[in-house]
Design an enzyme around this catalytic site. Sequence first.
Site, PDB file in Angstrom:
ATOM      1  N   CYS A 280       8.791 -19.903   4.159  1.00  0.00           N
ATOM      2  CA  CYS A 280      10.020 -19.218   3.749  1.00  0.00           C
ATOM      3  C   CYS A 280      11.028 -19.254   4.889  1.00  0.00           C
ATOM      4  CB  CYS A 280       9.729 -17.779   3.314  1.00  0.00           C
ATOM      5  SG  CYS A 280       8.901 -16.783   4.574  1.00  0.00           S
TER       6      CYS A 280
ATOM      7  N   ALA B  58      -2.341 -13.043   2.323  1.00  0.00           N
ATOM      8  CA  ALA B  58      -1.719 -11.721   2.139  1.00  0.00           C
ATOM      9  C   ALA B  58      -0.218 -11.866   1.888  1.00  0.00           C
ATOM     10  CB  ALA B  58      -1.963 -10.861   3.375  1.00  0.00           C
ATOM     11  N   PRO B  59       0.341 -10.979   1.048  1.00  0.00           N
ATOM     12  CA  PRO B  59      -0.277  -9.822   0.388  1.00  0.00           C
ATOM     13  C   PRO B  59      -0.966 -10.140  -0.930  1.00  0.00           C
ATOM     14  CG  PRO B  59       2.055  -9.824  -0.087  1.00  0.00           C
ATOM     15  CD  PRO B  59       1.817 -11.009   0.817  1.00  0.00           C
ATOM     16  N   GLY B  60      -1.060 -11.419  -1.320  1.00  0.00           N
ATOM     17  CA  GLY B  60      -1.816 -11.797  -2.499  1.00  0.00           C
ATOM     18  C   GLY B  60      -0.993 -12.225  -3.690  1.00  0.00           C
ATOM     19  N   GLY B  61       0.313 -12.336  -3.536  1.00  0.00           N
ATOM     20  CA  GLY B  61       1.159 -12.748  -4.655  1.00  0.00           C
ATOM     21  C   GLY B  61       0.810 -14.127  -5.175  1.00  0.00           C
TER      22      GLY B  61
END
Length: 613
Positions: free
Chosen positions: A529, A318-321
């Site tokens: 990140c 998630a969120p699927g990028g």
Amino acid sequence: MKKARDFIILTSCRSRTIHQTTTNSSNSITATATFHETMQPSSDHSPQRYSYNPTLHWNPQLHNYFNKAYGADHFSLISTALTRPSRYSCIRVNTLRSDSDAVIEKLRSLVKPSSNATDSEDGDDVPNPLKEGLNSDSGLFFKCRIPGLDYVVFVWGSGPHRIDYGNVAPKEVIVSRKCAEAVLRGAQVYVPGILACSGHVEKGDTVAVSVSVEQQGSDGGWSAGMTRGTVLQGSETDPYYFERNGLYIGQGTAMLSRAGMFRVSEGVGIDMKDRVYELHSFHNVLEGEIFLQNLPSIIAAHVLDPQMGERILDMCAAPGGKTTAIATLMKDRGEVIATDRSHNKVLDIQKLAAELGLSCIKAFRLDALKSVSRRNGVVDTFTDPCCNNATNGVKNQVSPNLQLEKMSPLVTESFETETLEENGKGEKAQEGAYLSKAEIRKSMRRARNGPGRNQSGGGRGDISKGFDPDSFDRVLLDAPCSALGLRPRLFAGQETIESLRNHAKYQRKMFDQAVQLVRPGGVIVYSTCTINPGENEALVRYALDKYKYLSLAPQHPKIGGPGLVGSCEFPDGYVDEWLRPGEENLVQRFDPSSPLDTIGFFIAKFAVGSKDI
């Protein structure tokens, strides 16, 4: 009283910090000095107050740790950069529906230069390698020239800007920290984000917008310390007067009166007209053709190097990028399994895949720590690699809303068990189990009224019970992390040495799952990140030491800098082992203070050898 662990002092730290290869550190130091010198507003009243010059406050022990990992001067640059947004937006083009040139032409007609574009700006003269060789006619939009990334479009913003708030103290609005971080990235001020307002603000008034950053209370907790609806006095007697010095993010027009701002629950409260950073919003723009995504995230999916017909797992998707980026690189030919433990996030992945027209993605609810199947020989038709048509060159056929028409018996059993546990019964569903009269009545009501949200065919995520070992060609583990590389960031006080260690332990357990799921000859890409070496380089060291058949693989493209070499020892005997000499150039670390102007990010790529070693 604080616990004793809060007073741990780092005693020994051996490290060699290697700076970004695209520039030298002196350029970054010069750029930052220029920023501080020119950020003062043009008006002469309280110049320090009506400016944007935040300081990111860290837990003292964590600050000490990062100083020793990076060097005090370098970490100061990183900390300052984190409080600012990148000055450009990065767009990934859906190449199955469009191309970069067509998207740029459409954006030129949809996105206009901001009104502040001709104002005096500071920081825009800092050279960015992404813009090298471009002429002045390129304008706001240009195609990425990194080899292999021509499907990426950059849209340049501007800032920091001097904001003229006038010579008389303006009416003010204070917004939450999360709202301010979104506004700095180009969003408007929505009503839920407004915390406080000057008295007598009417619709159409010009207001200065500042941010309330969490403060630590006497109990050790962190909060804004402000009741929503607080009236600002506009004088030094106001308890929040000095707190917002240097935290003004721009000014805008009130879309509601003060009473209206705290009476309604949604909608735009302030239409931002003059911003410290002008970045373009792409909300509802070219849906299905573009996806707004950070450059390092795009590179992470590209480094995985997915091939058509392969079976790929995106853990914690998630969120699927990255999931949709992988599927697009495969030209929607293969099988991409995306998992997340949140039901709602699984639905978000499905929605994004449908929006982008991708049919090879199957999203499941699954805890990453339970990714490996343990069913004692029972095969789930959802996850059995033998059922994968993609390996035979046949495109998977998935319904448009990415929902399977029927749940397998195993998934149904899992759902029933979970439902009983959530209802407080704490018992597993068994065949022939007694049904109470209340349960029978509930079933009868459901039959009369139709399925509810959780039972509807288009409104729930499928549940998986895990996957067979060695059943994936490639695995992407973009691990949940401390997120200390995201920008703009105005608050970091809650993270401690102990919380960062807990993140690292969790990531190692997820990596153990990933290693079992990828086949020999396959690839694992690990990314985060965060700027924390304990979650980055230390994970690489753990992986290479524990799994002798893993090796670091070259990455393409590679525009980030090298990793950190060395180790760090704590007074309690805990040791962070990082990279060894010769390994630093096989990973890429994105430094938020470098001229690339990205978020803080880390990528490691592992080649999987024979597991018989």
